[in-house]
Motif scaffolding. Structure first.
Motif, PDB file in Angstrom:
ATOM      1  N   THR A   1      69.201  88.464 -12.526  1.00  0.00           N
ATOM      2  CA  THR A   1      68.657  87.190 -13.002  1.00  0.00           C
ATOM      3  C   THR A   1      69.450  86.032 -12.437  1.00  0.00           C
ATOM      4  OG1 THR A   1      67.925  88.255 -15.041  1.00  0.00           O
ATOM      5  CG2 THR A   1      68.075  85.849 -15.054  1.00  0.00           C
ATOM      6  N   LEU A   2      70.775  86.150 -12.425  1.00  0.00           N
ATOM      7  CA  LEU A   2      71.632  85.089 -11.902  1.00  0.00           C
ATOM      8  C   LEU A   2      71.372  84.859 -10.420  1.00  0.00           C
ATOM      9  CD1 LEU A   2      73.949  83.129 -12.380  1.00  0.00           C
ATOM     10  CD2 LEU A   2      75.518  84.979 -11.842  1.00  0.00           C
ATOM     11  N   VAL A   3      71.292  85.936  -9.650  1.00  0.00           N
ATOM     12  CA  VAL A   3      71.036  85.804  -8.210  1.00  0.00           C
ATOM     13  C   VAL A   3      69.675  85.163  -7.971  1.00  0.00           C
ATOM     14  CG1 VAL A   3      70.622  87.098  -6.087  1.00  0.00           C
ATOM     15  CG2 VAL A   3      72.577  87.678  -7.528  1.00  0.00           C
ATOM     16  N   MET A   4      68.649  85.565  -8.741  1.00  0.00           N
ATOM     17  CA  MET A   4      67.315  84.983  -8.567  1.00  0.00           C
ATOM     18  C   MET A   4      67.344  83.492  -8.864  1.00  0.00           C
ATOM     19  SD  MET A   4      64.867  87.990 -10.135  1.00  0.00           S
ATOM     20  CE  MET A   4      63.734  86.796 -10.716  1.00  0.00           C
ATOM     21  N   ALA A   5      68.013  83.087  -9.932  1.00  0.00           N
ATOM     22  CA  ALA A   5      68.068  81.664 -10.291  1.00  0.00           C
ATOM     23  C   ALA A   5      68.813  80.866  -9.236  1.00  0.00           C
ATOM     24  CB  ALA A   5      68.742  81.491 -11.640  1.00  0.00           C
ATOM     25  N   LEU A   6      69.906  81.406  -8.720  1.00  0.00           N
ATOM     26  CA  LEU A   6      70.670  80.684  -7.707  1.00  0.00           C
ATOM     27  C   LEU A   6      69.900  80.591  -6.396  1.00  0.00           C
ATOM     28  CD1 LEU A   6      74.249  82.043  -8.423  1.00  0.00           C
ATOM     29  CD2 LEU A   6      73.343  79.792  -8.964  1.00  0.00           C
ATOM     30  N   GLU A   7      69.164  81.618  -6.046  1.00  0.00           N
ATOM     31  CA  GLU A   7      68.379  81.578  -4.813  1.00  0.00           C
ATOM     32  C   GLU A   7      67.241  80.570  -4.923  1.00  0.00           C
ATOM     33  OE1 GLU A   7      68.944  82.863  -1.810  1.00  0.00           O
ATOM     34  OE2 GLU A   7      70.810  83.616  -2.634  1.00  0.00           O
ATOM     35  N   LEU A   8      66.627  80.430  -6.132  1.00  0.00           N
ATOM     36  CA  LEU A   8      65.580  79.434  -6.319  1.00  0.00           C
ATOM     37  C   LEU A   8      66.115  78.028  -6.115  1.00  0.00           C
ATOM     38  CD1 LEU A   8      63.685  80.813  -9.441  1.00  0.00           C
ATOM     39  CD2 LEU A   8      62.820  80.647  -7.111  1.00  0.00           C
ATOM     40  N   GLY A   9      67.394  77.824  -6.381  1.00  0.00           N
ATOM     41  CA  GLY A   9      67.994  76.516  -6.242  1.00  0.00           C
ATOM     42  C   GLY A   9      68.480  76.223  -4.839  1.00  0.00           C
ATOM     43  N   CYS A  10      68.041  77.000  -3.847  1.00  0.00           N
ATOM     44  CA  CYS A  10      68.564  76.862  -2.490  1.00  0.00           C
ATOM     45  C   CYS A  10      67.507  76.394  -1.502  1.00  0.00           C
ATOM     46  CB  CYS A  10      69.135  78.195  -2.027  1.00  0.00           C
ATOM     47  SG  CYS A  10      70.503  78.736  -3.053  1.00  0.00           S
ATOM     48  N   SER A  11      66.450  75.763  -1.962  1.00  0.00           N
ATOM     49  CA  SER A  11      65.415  75.321  -1.040  1.00  0.00           C
ATOM     50  C   SER A  11      65.472  73.809  -0.870  1.00  0.00           C
ATOM     51  CB  SER A  11      64.038  75.739  -1.565  1.00  0.00           C
ATOM     52  OG  SER A  11      63.800  75.097  -2.806  1.00  0.00           O
ATOM     53  N   ALA A  12      64.912  73.355   0.247  1.00  0.00           N
ATOM     54  CA  ALA A  12      64.851  71.916   0.521  1.00  0.00           C
ATOM     55  C   ALA A  12      63.539  71.621   1.221  1.00  0.00           C
ATOM     56  CB  ALA A  12      66.025  71.495   1.394  1.00  0.00           C
ATOM     57  N   LYS A  13      62.939  70.459   0.917  1.00  0.00           N
ATOM     58  CA  LYS A  13      61.689  70.075   1.571  1.00  0.00           C
ATOM     59  C   LYS A  13      61.635  68.556   1.689  1.00  0.00           C
ATOM     60  CE  LYS A  13      59.150  70.138  -2.756  1.00  0.00           C
ATOM     61  NZ  LYS A  13      58.050  70.663  -3.503  1.00  0.00           N
ATOM     62  N   PRO A  14      60.881  68.068   2.667  1.00  0.00           N
ATOM     63  CA  PRO A  14      60.780  66.611   2.808  1.00  0.00           C
ATOM     64  C   PRO A  14      59.852  66.026   1.746  1.00  0.00           C
ATOM     65  CG  PRO A  14      59.444  67.696   4.466  1.00  0.00           C
ATOM     66  CD  PRO A  14      60.178  68.779   3.720  1.00  0.00           C
ATOM     67  N   ALA A  15      60.121  64.791   1.369  1.00  0.00           N
ATOM     68  CA  ALA A  15      59.274  64.066   0.421  1.00  0.00           C
ATOM     69  C   ALA A  15      58.986  62.698   1.026  1.00  0.00           C
ATOM     70  CB  ALA A  15      59.977  63.914  -0.921  1.00  0.00           C
ATOM     71  N   ILE A  16      57.705  62.360   1.124  1.00  0.00           N
ATOM     72  CA  ILE A  16      57.308  61.065   1.674  1.00  0.00           C
ATOM     73  C   ILE A  16      56.732  60.236   0.538  1.00  0.00           C
ATOM     74  CG2 ILE A  16      55.812  59.891   3.325  1.00  0.00           C
ATOM     75  CD1 ILE A  16      55.890  62.419   5.027  1.00  0.00           C
ATOM     76  N   VAL A  17      57.301  59.048   0.342  1.00  0.00           N
ATOM     77  CA  VAL A  17      56.841  58.156  -0.707  1.00  0.00           C
ATOM     78  C   VAL A  17      56.524  56.777  -0.132  1.00  0.00           C
ATOM     79  CG1 VAL A  17      57.703  58.923  -2.960  1.00  0.00           C
ATOM     80  CG2 VAL A  17      59.282  58.019  -1.299  1.00  0.00           C
ATOM     81  N   ARG A  18      55.505  56.153  -0.693  1.00  0.00           N
ATOM     82  CA  ARG A  18      55.152  54.798  -0.282  1.00  0.00           C
ATOM     83  C   ARG A  18      56.102  53.838  -0.980  1.00  0.00           C
ATOM     84  NH1 ARG A  18      49.254  52.048  -0.911  1.00  0.00           N
ATOM     85  NH2 ARG A  18      49.873  49.985  -0.254  1.00  0.00           N
ATOM     86  N   VAL A  19      56.797  53.019  -0.211  1.00  0.00           N
ATOM     87  CA  VAL A  19      57.773  52.106  -0.781  1.00  0.00           C
ATOM     88  C   VAL A  19      57.061  50.927  -1.422  1.00  0.00           C
ATOM     89  CG1 VAL A  19      59.742  50.624  -0.296  1.00  0.00           C
ATOM     90  CG2 VAL A  19      59.547  52.818   0.845  1.00  0.00           C
ATOM     91  N   SER A  20      56.323  50.150  -0.638  1.00  0.00           N
ATOM     92  CA  SER A  20      55.518  49.048  -1.154  1.00  0.00           C
ATOM     93  C   SER A  20      54.862  48.355   0.033  1.00  0.00           C
ATOM     94  CB  SER A  20      56.358  48.048  -1.950  1.00  0.00           C
ATOM     95  OG  SER A  20      57.173  47.301  -1.078  1.00  0.00           O
TER      96      SER A  20
END
Length: 197
Positions: free
Chosen positions: A10-29
């Motif tokens: 369970t600990l390994v699964m939770a830590l692995e889930l916390g190891c991802s990264a993705k881009p986020a595009i937001v409209r500023v204004s």
């Protein structure tokens, strides 16, 4: 041994889930305030527009349309920002390739996983606890060490859960909460069953 293995998985699964990264595009204004900071790398997006060319007619002293063509060019009406949304055990890097007009050609996020140290620390605590439970003949020092390791693993699990970003998914939150619950059970067991008083 089953309990400790379940806690470790369970600990390994939770830590692995916390190891991802993705881009986020937001409209500023439409028109951001000059000097006002915002998160991310500013950029304009290419949009289909009609480019028109006018020429001055010397006889009428007016500009007349001489050419019109659809083009994909940077939209000057809207400003966007590219940022990275990453898990707590990730070191992300943002890579943006651009066209000549500085609009993005490609956006890529790479990341390195930093969870091995956290996994090692947590499994060391669980292993210490399991050793103390299975070998009641171990010394008081070993028992006290297992209690301390269980308390440290619980504190680490709580800190990781509390440190989740606001954008963390419900699945990631649930996995972290399960790690905290399991660490709490391990710590409770260690305190209830000391080998020496």
């Amino acid at each position: 041994m089953k309990t400790s293995l379940g806690l470790s998985v369970t600990l390994v699964m939770a830590l692995e889930l916390g190891c991802s990264a993705k881009p986020a595009i937001v409209r500023v204004s439409n028109a951001p305030e000059i000097g006002k900071p915002f998160d991310g790398v500013p950029m304009r997006i290419r949009t289909p527009q009609v480019a028109q060319i006018y020429q001055l007619n010397l006889e009428t002293d007016k500009y007349e349309l001489v050419a019109s063509s659809p083009q994909n060019i940077a939209d000057q009406e809207h400003l966007y920002a590219v940022d990275v949304v990453a898990g707590p055990f990730t070191s992300p890097s943002l890579h943006i390739a651009e066209y000549s007009d500085n609009t993005p050609k490609s956006i890529q996020v790479t990341s390195s996983n930093n969870s091995s140290g956290a996994i090692d620390a947590a499994t060391t605590g669980l292993t210490s606890l399991e050793t103390a439970r299975n070998t009641r003949t171990s010394s008081c020092q070993s028992s006290n060490s297992a209690v301390l390791s269980a308390d440290q693993a619980l504190a680490s699990a709580r800190a990781s859960y509390d440190g989740l970003s606001a954008t963390a998914s419900p699945q990631l939150r649930a996995a972290y909460l399960q790690v905290v619950t399991n660490a709490q059970a391990a710590a409770d067991y260690a305190h209830k069953n000391p080998l020496c008083d």
